[in-house]
Write a protein that holds these residues in place. Sequence first.
Motif, PDB file in Angstrom:
ATOM      1  N   TRP A   1       0.854  -1.188   0.000  1.00  0.00           N
ATOM      2  CA  TRP A   1       0.000   0.000   0.000  1.00  0.00           C
ATOM      3  C   TRP A   1       0.879   1.224   0.000  1.00  0.00           C
ATOM      4  CZ3 TRP A   1      -5.127  -0.045  -0.673  1.00  0.00           C
ATOM      5  CH2 TRP A   1      -5.826   1.148  -0.455  1.00  0.00           C
TER       6      TRP A   1
ATOM      7  N   ARG B   1      -4.909   1.896  -9.274  1.00  0.00           N
ATOM      8  CA  ARG B   1      -5.818   2.894  -8.694  1.00  0.00           C
ATOM      9  C   ARG B   1      -6.858   3.363  -9.697  1.00  0.00           C
ATOM     10  NH1 ARG B   1      -0.962   4.951  -6.404  1.00  0.00           N
ATOM     11  NH2 ARG B   1      -0.837   6.605  -7.960  1.00  0.00           N
TER      12      ARG B   1
ATOM     13  N   GLU C   1     -11.154   0.391  -1.537  1.00  0.00           N
ATOM     14  CA  GLU C   1     -10.418   0.076  -2.758  1.00  0.00           C
ATOM     15  C   GLU C   1     -10.537  -1.405  -3.107  1.00  0.00           C
ATOM     16  OE1 GLU C   1      -8.339   2.302  -4.984  1.00  0.00           O
ATOM     17  OE2 GLU C   1     -10.126   3.182  -4.097  1.00  0.00           O
TER      18      GLU C   1
END
Length: 411
Positions: free
Chosen positions: A266, A273, A319
Amino acid sequence: MTATIPLLLLLALQGQADEPAPLLPEPTGPFLVGTRILTLVDEAREEVLTAEAGDKRELVVQLWYPSEKRGKERPAGWRTHYVPFFATMRPLLERQYGRPQAEALGRLEVPAGTDAPLVRSPRKLPVILFSHGQRTARFYYTSTLLELASHGYVVVSPDHSYDIEGVAFPDGRLVEGLHSAERKAAADAIDASWHEPDARVGIWAKDLSFLLDRLTSRGRDKEPFLDGRLDARRVFAVGHCCGGMAALEVGLEDKRIKAVVAENAWPLPGPVRKRELGKPVLMLDSGHTTTTESLKAQGLSDAEVAKLAAGYRAEQRKEIARLAAPGWQVVLSEARHMSFSDQYQLEPFMLAPRQATLTGPDRDLRRALDHLLAFLAQECTGKHQDLLDPVDDRDGVEVWTSDEGGRKRRR
């Protein structure tokens, strides 16, 4: 005059020579493990990390694979070196750790058969592409690679050239990383874009795809040892830190990757993304990271750090839900960043190799391996694994999943 060696020193040297080499503990799977090392060159890619024009990307890759069903006793001589080509690596390891610690690593062996035959099986074997962390050589993850292979996976583990302290090639070359003073001239020749993390991750991801191309090829470039034995429908990308980011990116770019496991990886690399993977993802995280330790060092209280960490976990879940189909987040609350490697298992041994006992993966690494194996088994077989059921706290392990209703579907 002929020099004489004092008797006590001679006896000590003789005792050291007769002493059996220390051995990593046995893995838990049903197979004995074999290993072999290859050097592969990607003729389609220029090596951007050297000053020389025309260089091609060259990788040392170690294979770990099931060799035969485990019997009551491991065959004699079924051992290999923890640090391959130690004589080449020794000067570098001595600079890193000191001479006694380097010698300890040089004596350490692994319960795997060098160039042992691949297991005989009518079924093709699932494949794991494993990518190490930044500046952390592949052999520091040996416990993980050994464990995965003992459960029937063919594990493909490269050293990403120039991004670790040094790579020992089978022909005797030591190619040091760009972090060393000796390679400063080469580092200065690199395009400035390389210093962006996403550029590095992209190169590593291409390394993994190239290895999959070569090892599954049945044409002119085929590897006879693996020819026709790998299951192209069950290919997984696994990595730690920057290697975890590379696993995510190759999972995005390469349709052959069935699922991804990213350990302490991360933030997400740029391409990930912006797009969806559309395939299962397991994010394995430690409760203590380099970021939380840095925040504490800056004077933040435990409560403040915990609040920031909770926000980070929530952001990561969003995410995961966006990019994966489905996704899991597993947090090992007491683990540290390097708990996914052999570091904490080997520290006592390196400090006192004559006194320390190698006892296998510590609790945090063992838990990481258990969840990793459960995820891979679930994706290989389609059968639900109870260990991946959501839970707020299972003795220091937190499991969250975006797979609502997945338990019913998989059973």
